[in-house]
Design a protein around this motif. Structure first.
Motif, short mmCIF file in Angstrom:
data_model
loop_
_atom_site.label_atom_id
_atom_site.label_comp_id
_atom_site.label_asym_id
_atom_site.label_seq_id
_atom_site.Cartn_x
_atom_site.Cartn_y
_atom_site.Cartn_z
N PHE A 224 0.84 -1.18 0.00
CA PHE A 224 0.00 0.00 0.00
C PHE A 224 0.89 1.24 0.00
O PHE A 224 1.64 1.47 0.94
N THR A 226 0.07 4.43 0.13
CA THR A 226 -0.36 5.48 1.06
C THR A 226 -1.38 4.91 2.02
O THR A 226 -1.98 3.85 1.74
N PRO A 227 -1.62 5.56 3.16
CA PRO A 227 -2.65 5.08 4.10
C PRO A 227 -4.03 4.97 3.45
O PRO A 227 -4.82 4.10 3.83
N GLU A 228 -4.32 5.82 2.48
CA GLU A 228 -5.63 5.81 1.83
C GLU A 228 -5.81 4.57 0.97
O GLU A 228 -6.93 4.09 0.77
N ASN A 229 -4.74 4.04 0.43
CA ASN A 229 -4.81 2.87 -0.46
C ASN A 229 -4.89 1.57 0.33
O ASN A 229 -5.06 0.53 -0.25
#
Length: 229
Positions: A224, A226-229
């Motif tokens: 992942f 980024t944290p959003e992904n």
């Protein structure tokens, strides 16, 4: 399939590891470096993936729910699906599923074993409740499948056949309780060795099973970006 979309060869093999390995070896020997795509359908893809991995063929696992070209096709055959997947692969349009490393896949199987045992136990418990409804009997204990509840169940006097059924259900539940306990012990041991699981267990409300479930389903967290992904 060649890069221009022309079909170089079509063949089939039984869904057995040895058959998949023979096919993979023949492809590498005949065409050299190549890549493959297969559809994620239960565990049917696993033997093909293992065989291709062994012979250095890169494999993309296609998500069938996101592969609209196949999901929305009016005519569905293995041959047409294979051609569609090949076109998506050469066009770099495959909606991929994450393929966990072998070690993680093996650890997941233990979690799923525990889940299957619990589901089996629930089905048997539901049969017991259905049997009790037949006789309009009600247990005074909060946990009908606890020590006192089980003793009460064993004391019931039903018809001959139903008495046999009840006895078998109780035996099945006791067996499944033992298997669940044994499996949980193994999962607990694995959790004590898993760094991600240990971090997760430091959070309120997350036990060793939930921690292992989260850790193993996520797999390598660096995938992942980024944290959003």
């Amino acid at each position: 399939m060649n890069a221009d979309g022309s079909i170089a060869e079509e063949s089939e093999y039984d869904n057995k590891l040895t058959e998949a390995e023979i096919f993979a070896y023949s492809m590498v020997k005949k065409y050299g470096e190549c890549v493959a795509v297969c559809e994620s359908t239960a565990n049917l893809w696993l033997k093909t993936y293992q065989a291709f991995e062994k012979y250095g063929i890169g494999v993309k696992l296609a998500n069938p729910l996101k592969t609209k070209a196949i999901a929305e096709a009016r005519i569905k055959t293995d041959t047409l699906d294979a051609r569609t997947l090949a076109h998506l692969l050469r066009s770099d349009l495959v909606a991929e599923c994450y393929i966990a490393p072998k070690g993680i896949r093996e650890d997941r199987s233990l979690l799923r074993l525990r889940t299957n045992f619990v589901q089996d136990r629930t089905r048997v418990m539901n049969r017991v409740h259905s049997l009790l409804d037949k006789y309009d009997v009600k247990c005074d204990y909060d946990n009908i499948f606890g020590v006192k509840g089980t003793r009460w169940l064993s004391s019931l006097k039903l018809s001959v056949n139903d008495q046999i059924l009840l006895h078998e259900y109780i035996m099945q539940i006791e067996f499944l309780n033992t298997e669940i306990k044994n499996t949980e012990s193994k999962i607990s041991y694995q959790a004590s060795k898993n760094e991600s699981a240990k971090i997760l267990m430091s959070m309120t409300g997350i036990d060793y099973f939930s921690a292992m479930l989260i850790a193993l389903e996520i797999g390598d967290i660096t995938r992942f970006s980024t944290p959003e992904n």
